[in-house]
Design a protein around this motif. Structure first.
Motif, PDB file in Angstrom:
ATOM      1  N   LEU A 177       6.507 -21.411   4.895  1.00 12.70           N
ATOM      2  CA  LEU A 177       7.744 -20.442   6.191  1.00 12.70           C
ATOM      3  C   LEU A 177       6.761 -21.145   7.568  1.00 12.70           C
ATOM      4  O   LEU A 177       7.273 -22.261   8.136  1.00 12.70           O
ATOM      5  CB  LEU A 177       7.429 -19.016   6.152  1.00 12.70           C
ATOM      6  CG  LEU A 177       8.730 -18.577   7.100  1.00 12.70           C
ATOM      7  CD1 LEU A 177      10.116 -19.412   7.473  1.00 12.70           C
ATOM      8  CD2 LEU A 177       8.199 -17.106   7.531  1.00 12.70           C
ATOM      9  N   HIS A 184      13.447 -18.120   7.125  1.00 11.07           N
ATOM     10  CA  HIS A 184      13.531 -17.197   6.744  1.00 11.07           C
ATOM     11  C   HIS A 184      15.038 -16.239   7.124  1.00 11.07           C
ATOM     12  O   HIS A 184      15.201 -16.605   8.771  1.00 11.07           O
ATOM     13  CB  HIS A 184      12.336 -16.079   7.248  1.00 11.07           C
ATOM     14  CG  HIS A 184      12.335 -13.958   7.007  1.00 11.07           C
ATOM     15  ND1 HIS A 184      13.263 -13.550   7.738  1.00 11.07           N
ATOM     16  CD2 HIS A 184      11.656 -13.683   6.230  1.00 11.07           C
ATOM     17  CE1 HIS A 184      12.768 -12.010   7.681  1.00 11.07           C
ATOM     18  NE2 HIS A 184      11.732 -12.611   6.500  1.00 11.07           N
ATOM     19  N   LEU A 194      13.336 -15.268   1.923  1.00 10.87           N
ATOM     20  CA  LEU A 194      12.806 -17.255   2.138  1.00 10.87           C
ATOM     21  C   LEU A 194      14.488 -17.500   1.558  1.00 10.87           C
ATOM     22  O   LEU A 194      14.548 -17.906   0.168  1.00 10.87           O
ATOM     23  CB  LEU A 194      11.558 -17.392   1.513  1.00 10.87           C
ATOM     24  CG  LEU A 194      10.785 -16.520   2.605  1.00 10.87           C
ATOM     25  CD1 LEU A 194       9.315 -17.546   2.054  1.00 10.87           C
ATOM     26  CD2 LEU A 194      10.305 -17.031   3.708  1.00 10.87           C
TER      27      LEU A 194
END
Length: 251
Positions: A177, A184, A194
């Protein structure tokens, strides 16, 4: 190897026949019988299927699969061990060999040992390459490959495949991320938070196809135009990971 190739060909053919041929076609009508014959054969405890792993360290072999030697044609092969499900070892030229009995799958903890070994050994070189090129640790690199290549990398599946704790899984996901390799969010029937960037496809086929990123449909279409025979869903994992990496989304 020959029987493994037959299994791959038959399963691909069964899927094609049932999906593409009209009701009443004699080939389509024979799908159920062919499936039953294949399942009966796979339920034979004498059947061993090959899994083309690249490398299994010697300490992993004895630590997970014990030291009972594999009995072949009445003679002991000192380089291979047999835990009843998995036959694994290193041949005289130093190459790893791993075979398993489909009739013994999912009966006890031996299946977990097999799954973990295949996961670790099938794509180790590629994971290291991904980690180096993207500046990731190996856990994050492995997770990224699973997002790219596998249709249902749910939280539950990933932790099962990788034998990860929730904390280890979250750490790898947070790394991806932070590098903006994933986003997300919340998606219908996703089982995860995710996702690869891009469009999300929701199917209305009575749940037979799991919703997923459009990238994976594009990847499957690209695979079907490649020189590799068979449906992408039936490719061996090392081939799927490599193809997905080579066709990954542009940054």
């Amino acid at each position: 190897m020959r029987f493994t190739a037959i299994v791959e060909a038959v399963t691909t053919g069964l899927r094609w026949a049932y999906a593409e041929l009209p009701a009443g076609d004699p080939v389509r009508d024979g799908v159920a019988q062919a499936r039953d014959l294949l399942l009966r054969r796979l339920d034979n405890p004498d059947v061993l299927l090959n899994n083309p792993v690249r490398h299994v360290p010697p300490d992993t072999i004895t630590g997970r699969f014990g030291t009972v030697r594999y009995l072949r044609r009445g003679e002991h092969d000192a380089d291979f061990v047999d835990d009843g499900l998995t036959v694994v070892g290193i041949d005289r030229e130093g190459r790893s060999g791993l075979f398993f009995r489909p009739a013994e799958l999912d009966k006890d903890e031996r299946t977990g040992h097999l799954d973990l070994t295949v996961t670790e050994s099938s794509d180790t070189d590629l994971v290291r390459k991904v980690a180096e090129e993207l500046g990731l640790d190996v856990d994050a690199a492995a997770l990224y490959l699973q997002f790219l290549a596998l249709p249902e990398p749910t939280d539950h599946n990933v932790r099962t495949w990788n034998h990860w704790s929730p904390a280890r899984h979250r750490k790898a996901g947070t790394t991806l991320l932070g590098r903006k390799l994933v986003v997300h969010g919340s998606r219908t029937r996703a089982g995860r938070t995710l996702f690869l960037p891009g469009e999300w496809i929701e199917y209305d086929w009575l749940g037979s196809v799991h919703p997923r990123e459009k990238f994976k449909d594009d990847l499957t279409a690209a695979a079907e135009t490649s020189d590799r025979p068979g449906s992408f869903d039936w490719w061996l994992l090392p081939d799927r990971f490599a193809f997905a990496w080579n066709n990954r989304p542009a940054p």
